[in-house]
Design a protein around this motif. Structure first.
Motif, PDB file in Angstrom:
ATOM      1  N   HIS A 135       1.899  19.830  25.676  1.00 48.45           N
ATOM      2  CA  HIS A 135       0.482  20.202  25.797  1.00 48.45           C
ATOM      3  C   HIS A 135      -0.356  19.130  25.131  1.00 48.45           C
ATOM      4  O   HIS A 135      -0.120  18.778  23.965  1.00 48.45           O
ATOM      5  N   HIS A 137      -3.416  18.626  23.461  1.00 47.32           N
ATOM      6  CA  HIS A 137      -4.374  19.500  22.796  1.00 47.32           C
ATOM      7  C   HIS A 137      -5.716  18.777  22.658  1.00 47.32           C
ATOM      8  O   HIS A 137      -5.835  17.797  21.928  1.00 47.32           O
ATOM      9  N   GLY A 148      -3.483  21.880  30.792  1.00 49.50           N
ATOM     10  CA  GLY A 148      -2.656  22.949  30.248  1.00 49.50           C
ATOM     11  C   GLY A 148      -1.293  22.384  29.890  1.00 49.50           C
ATOM     12  O   GLY A 148      -1.087  21.175  29.917  1.00 49.50           O
ATOM     13  N   TYR A 174      -0.846  16.039  20.570  1.00 52.36           N
ATOM     14  CA  TYR A 174      -0.001  16.663  21.583  1.00 52.36           C
ATOM     15  C   TYR A 174       1.224  17.273  20.926  1.00 52.36           C
ATOM     16  O   TYR A 174       1.664  16.839  19.853  1.00 52.36           O
ATOM     17  N   GLN A 177       4.928  23.101  23.974  1.00 51.31           N
ATOM     18  CA  GLN A 177       4.325  24.438  24.041  1.00 51.31           C
ATOM     19  C   GLN A 177       5.199  25.375  24.870  1.00 51.31           C
ATOM     20  O   GLN A 177       4.738  26.004  25.816  1.00 51.31           O
ATOM     21  N   HIS A 460      -7.693  28.754  20.040  1.00 51.37           N
ATOM     22  CA  HIS A 460      -7.739  27.519  20.827  1.00 51.37           C
ATOM     23  C   HIS A 460      -7.903  27.848  22.304  1.00 51.37           C
ATOM     24  O   HIS A 460      -7.262  28.758  22.829  1.00 51.37           O
ATOM     25  N   GLN A 462      -7.822  26.014  26.076  1.00 47.58           N
ATOM     26  CA  GLN A 462      -7.389  24.826  26.807  1.00 47.58           C
ATOM     27  C   GLN A 462      -8.355  24.479  27.933  1.00 47.58           C
ATOM     28  O   GLN A 462      -8.999  25.348  28.519  1.00 47.58           O
ATOM     29  N   ASP A 485     -12.822  22.781  20.485  1.00 44.84           N
ATOM     30  CA  ASP A 485     -11.879  23.494  21.347  1.00 44.84           C
ATOM     31  C   ASP A 485     -11.005  24.443  20.541  1.00 44.84           C
ATOM     32  O   ASP A 485     -10.216  25.191  21.089  1.00 44.84           O
ATOM     33  N   TYR A 509      -4.836  27.601  32.668  1.00 48.12           N
ATOM     34  CA  TYR A 509      -5.058  27.280  31.264  1.00 48.12           C
ATOM     35  C   TYR A 509      -4.610  28.471  30.404  1.00 48.12           C
ATOM     36  O   TYR A 509      -4.488  29.601  30.887  1.00 48.12           O
ATOM     37  N   TYR A 511      -5.462  30.514  26.568  1.00 49.20           N
ATOM     38  CA  TYR A 511      -6.219  30.690  25.331  1.00 49.20           C
ATOM     39  C   TYR A 511      -5.291  31.434  24.386  1.00 49.20           C
ATOM     40  O   TYR A 511      -4.550  32.332  24.790  1.00 49.20           O
ATOM     41  N   GLN A 514      -3.762  29.705  17.405  1.00 44.12           N
ATOM     42  CA  GLN A 514      -3.093  28.442  17.102  1.00 44.12           C
ATOM     43  C   GLN A 514      -2.131  28.573  15.923  1.00 44.12           C
ATOM     44  O   GLN A 514      -1.437  27.607  15.590  1.00 44.12           O
TER      45      GLN A 514
END
Length: 530
Positions: A135, A137, A148, A174, A177, A460, A462, A485, A509, A511, A514
């Motif tokens: 991912h 980020h 995503g 990055y 994920q 977070h 995306q 973000d 995407y 959400y 985090q």
């Protein structure tokens, strides 16, 4: 485990920590109020700086290991760069090399420079014996083109992804994920830095000599065994509260010490921890200039002496080292667990302010950069532009029994024992990759209200950026007033989100929280932008 039992157990623990809480009160106030000016504290009664009777001795280099600076790879338009996920080796403690899992075989991958207006190709190759992905980020790109998580790669597979860079200059990062593995993979080393450059940023005259006066600091907290391995066990307490370690890594360096020129220096700070919130300041209480957050530059530099940075967040600051070195510090990360009118303070494993990275100065004879009066114009945060309002409640749910094989551990052969694990949810739903939770219209702006009834969560989003309209009904903190973000939601936060890139049902995407343990336990939602 129900909330009544959870509060009973935490309450008995908290009673034993009351003395520590009182000792930490001053440290917590440090993160909330202003400190005395170091210059004033060194002045005599006449208002002039006192002079020593003898010449001061040259400052000694602080104890520790030299900060590693990751290789900076500039991704050129149309060219392909191969990023391989594989086993490798790293040394955190002197003369104790240990196995790690990382990009291109090291702990943390290279740093990538994206240039606005280009379209490089990243080829991800999986040499592990299990599936993986990546991912980017903070990258604002279509869901199928890096916005995503990259589609899952099975062992031996590879995938090419063309990334069209179309956003303002910013510091990104990055990481892998894979649901259920995110915290483990981060501990193992599957992360790295990235940045976007554009012509507007280049014209500001900011410090830009990578590793010299433009220094990245990817901060992580860890625990180590006697052999020097970073260790992690996914227990119920860790899943519920997030992992917090006693040792601090910066760019994979334990007890980091960095040499800096005796002039203005730019620090790009990334919170790459799975749960810890850092409240950073300098040991000598010197002020600095906050110039950027997640999405790029603020309109003008902001004077600060303390900044909070939650997992996944990034900031850039300018620090003047003309008067010598100092150390970047943080206060402990105590946090609350709430249920109705009851609140329990959960103390950090670190009980006093701690060092993140020490800095010592060296003269290099080069002129110092100047602090720009202006940086970059910010988009107007107009709530009237929103076409819809949505509400997201981040929830600590019930518990399910996990087998030892699913309670992953970062160290081979040290699997966690089976136990009931907390389940996390958003709006009462735990993550389901086959379900689309929200559908958003491309090119629109919405208000997203994020509610955290039980504890603070870094949220977070995306593939899009937002402005923070309010925090707990008040104005945002100074570090939350730029383009973002990721944001730490302490109770409730309202976001103004603009959706500029598409994401279909085949590559939506996400959400999510985090705190990676929470994301692994299901605190993730999916959304399309069409």
């Amino acid at each position: 485990m129900d909330l009544t039992r959870r509060f009973f157990l935490l309450g008995t623990t908290a009673l034993g920590l009351l003395a520590a809480e009182e000792a930490l009160a001053a440290s917590r106030r440090r993160s909330q109020g202003r400190r005395s000016s170091p210059s004033r504290s060194r002045r005599g009664r006449g208002g002039k700086a006192e002079k020593s009777a003898t010449a001061p001795e040259p400052p000694k280099k602080p104890a520790g290991q030299t900060l590693r600076i990751p290789e900076l790879v500039t991704l050129k338009d149309g060219e392909t760069y191969t990023l391989t996920v594989k086993r490798g080796e790293a040394t955190f403690m002197p003369e104790k090399p240990v196995p790690v899992t990382g990009y291109n075989g090291g702990y943390l991958g290279p740093a990538f420079k994206f240039v606005r207006g280009t379209a490089p190709v990243l080829r991800l190759v999986n040499e592990l014996d299990r599936a993986t992905n990546v991912h980017w980020h903070g990258l604002i790109a279509p869901g199928a083109a890096g916005g995503g998580p990259l589609p899952v790669l099975e062992p031996g597979a590879s995938a090419d992804i063309r990334i069209t860079v179309d956003q303002n200059a910013a510091t990104l990062w990055y990481h892998a994920q894979m649901p259920g593995w995110q915290a483990i993979d981060l501990t193992a080393g599957l992360a790295g830095l990235a940045l976007v450059e554009d012509t507007a940023a280049a014209s500001l005259g900011l410090p830009s000599d990578w590793g010299v006066d433009d220094i990245p600091l990817l901060i992580q907290d860890r625990e180590f065994d006697d052999a020097g391995n970073p260790v992690y066990a996914r227990t119920a307490d860790v899943v519920e509260h997030g992992f917090r370690g006693r040792r601090i890594l910066v760019n994979g360096t334990l007890d980091a010490v960095a040499a800096v020129p005796q002039r203005l220096v730019r620090l790009r700070i990334v919170n790459g921890s799975s749960a810890r919130v850092y409240r950073i300041y300098f040991a000598d209480e010197r002020a600095f200039k906050l110039i950027a957050t997640d999405g790029g530059f603020l309109p003008t530099p902001v004077d600060a002496d303390t900044v909070g940075i939650a997992p996944g967040e990034r900031i850039e600051i300018l620090v003047d080292f003309a008067d010598g070195g100092t150390a970047l510090m943080s206060t402990p990360d105590d946090h609350e667990l709430r249920a109705g009118t009851r609140t329990v303070k959960v103390a950090d494993v670190l009980t006093a302010p701690f060092r993140i990275c020490a800095f010592h100065t060296e003269r290099d004879g080069k002129p110092s950069a100047k602090v720009p009066a202006k940086l970059a114009p910010a988009p107007v945060a107009d709530p009237a532009s929103a076409v819809r309002r949505r509400r997201f409640v981040l929830q600590l749910g019930g518990a399910v029994a996990l087998s030892a094989s699913s309670a992953h551990s970062a160290t081979a052969g040290s699997e966690a024992a089976p136990e009931e694990m907390p389940v996390m949810a958003i709006n009462g739903k735990t993550y389901d990759p086959t379900r689309i939770d929200e559908e958003v219209a491309l090119g629109t702006t919405e208000i997203w209200d994020i509610v955290a009834p039980e504890m603070s969560y870094p949220f977070h989003l995306q593939g899009a950026q937002f402005r923070v309209l309010s925090e707990d009904g008040g104005i945002p903190k100074i570090w939350n007033r730029g383009v973002k973000d990721t944001v730490l939601v302490e109770n409730s936060t309202s976001l103004l989100v603009t959706f500029t890139k598409p994401a279909g049902r085949d590559a939506p995407y996400l959400y999510h929280c985090q705190i990676l343990e929470h994301a692994d336990a299901g605190m993730i939602g999916t959304f399309t932008v069409t």
